[in-house]
Enzyme design. Structure first.
Site, mmCIF file in Angstrom:
data_model
loop_
_atom_site.group_PDB
_atom_site.id
_atom_site.type_symbol
_atom_site.label_atom_id
_atom_site.label_comp_id
_atom_site.label_asym_id
_atom_site.label_seq_id
_atom_site.Cartn_x
_atom_site.Cartn_y
_atom_site.Cartn_z
ATOM 1 N N ILE A 6 33.077 34.738 -5.876
ATOM 2 C CA ILE A 6 31.836 35.142 -5.195
ATOM 3 C C ILE A 6 30.878 35.732 -6.222
ATOM 4 C CG2 ILE A 6 30.826 36.610 -3.391
ATOM 5 C CD1 ILE A 6 33.609 36.698 -2.058
ATOM 6 N N ASP A 57 25.532 38.020 -15.698
ATOM 7 C CA ASP A 57 24.287 37.747 -15.000
ATOM 8 C C ASP A 57 24.222 36.225 -14.844
ATOM 9 O OD1 ASP A 57 21.611 37.178 -14.403
ATOM 10 O OD2 ASP A 57 20.870 38.875 -15.565
ATOM 11 N N ASN A 84 26.219 33.209 -4.067
ATOM 12 C CA ASN A 84 25.459 34.188 -3.293
ATOM 13 C C ASN A 84 24.385 34.888 -4.115
ATOM 14 O OD1 ASN A 84 25.058 36.440 -1.203
ATOM 15 N ND2 ASN A 84 25.841 37.553 -2.984
ATOM 16 N N TYR A 150 9.389 32.261 -4.513
ATOM 17 C CA TYR A 150 10.671 32.557 -3.849
ATOM 18 C C TYR A 150 11.039 31.387 -2.937
ATOM 19 C CZ TYR A 150 14.347 34.564 -1.038
ATOM 20 O OH TYR A 150 15.550 34.763 -0.406
ATOM 21 N N LYS A 154 14.224 28.703 -3.093
ATOM 22 C CA LYS A 154 15.165 28.449 -2.005
ATOM 23 C C LYS A 154 15.070 27.000 -1.496
ATOM 24 C CE LYS A 154 17.396 32.350 -1.862
ATOM 25 N NZ LYS A 154 18.862 32.419 -2.063
HETATM 26 C C1 8X3 Z 1 15.172 36.129 2.801
HETATM 27 C C2 8X3 Z 1 14.558 35.936 4.118
HETATM 28 O O1 8X3 Z 1 12.424 35.803 5.496
HETATM 29 O O2 8X3 Z 1 12.343 37.222 3.531
HETATM 30 O O3 8X3 Z 1 15.543 34.976 2.160
HETATM 31 O O4 8X3 Z 1 12.373 34.846 3.287
HETATM 32 S S1 8X3 Z 1 12.848 35.948 4.089
#
Ligand code: 8X3
Length: 249
Positions: A6, A57, A84, A150, A154
């Site tokens: 993990i 890291d 994770n 961000y 993702k």
């Molecule tokens: C985290 C959730 O809604 O801040 O990945 O993007 S959000």
């Protein structure tokens, strides 16, 4: 007995996952940057399962490979990889965001996940078994204002997850994406660089998910029978309907 590695095990979803895995007799390779926290957790969980720790890291490519390759033989056959480790750095518009924050998110959330996966996958391929759980986000399904890099990181995790599933199916390796919405962890504190007020406001007026809520879904995914793969799950608090539709009371 299974072995899980993990990343980001020192806090939040990673730590909760380690705890729930330990309750179900899954031996643990706990990875993170904060050595003290890793050792503390390893010591607690070693009352129920075998544990070992690796301090690195995920964005340090050389270290990732060096550490994972340094595992003694009895730890080399990793059955479950939980990717994770991840972070949000800043929540600012494209014109105002810091380039360093963008780079950190790509380095940790995308490249870090790639390094760890590449270090772990070969033995899974050789043994024709294994399960990779990638922690994505609702931000990997929907872009929201100021989410820019961000969300991009993702979205990349989402693509890598699907790609891994397609490429590794021939070896019988399962690949699962877990995509949470609002989860109360250190996430917002890191995103807002320690500004506790701003971090608290993210969860104001609603009951967010806890790390435990998400860890339970991860355990559900890894505990299905051999022929079942949970491919992609979105987990939201009841008060959240999408990345931007949230009811606060
Ligand atoms: C985290 C959730 O809604 O801040 O990945 O993007 S959000």
């Amino acid at each position: 007995m299974k072995i899980a590695l993990i990343t980001g095990a020192t806090s939040g979803i990673g730590k909760a996952t380690a705890e729930i895995f330990a309750q179900h007799n899954i031996h643990l390779i706990l990875c993170g940057r904060r050595e003290d926290r890793l050792h503390e957790l390893a010591q607690v969980l070693s009352k129920s399962v075998k544990t070992t720790t690796l301090t690195f890291d995920v964005s340090n490519r050389e270290d990732v490979f060096k550490q994972i390759e340094s595992l003694p033989d009895e730890w080399k056959n990793i059955d479950i990889l939980v990717n994770n480790a991840g972070n949000a750095h800043g929540l600012a518009s494209t014109d105002k965001a810091e380039l360093a924050d963008w780079e950190a998110m790509i380095d940790i959330n995308v490249k870090g996940l790639m390094y760890v996966s590449k270090a772990v996958i070969p033995q899974m391929v050789e043994r024709k078994t294994g399960h990779i759980v990638n922690l994505g986000s609702i931000a990997g399904k929907e872009v929201y204002p100021n989410g820019n890099a961000y969300c991009a990181s993702k979205f990349a995790v989402d693509a890598l997850n699907d790609g891994m599933r397609m490429d590794l199916v021939q070896y019988g390796i399962k690949v699962t994406a877990i995509n949470p919405g609002l989860v109360e962890t250190e996430f917002s504190l890191v995103r807002f660089k320690g500004d506790e007020e701003k971090a608290k406001n993210v969860y104001k007026g609603l009951t967010p998910l806890s790390a435990q809520d998400v860890a339970e879904v991860i355990y559900f995914a890894v505990s299905r029978p051999a022929h079942v793969n949970i491919a992609d799950v979105m987990v939201l608090p009841t008060a959240q309907a999408s990345a931007t539709v949230v009811v606060r009371k």
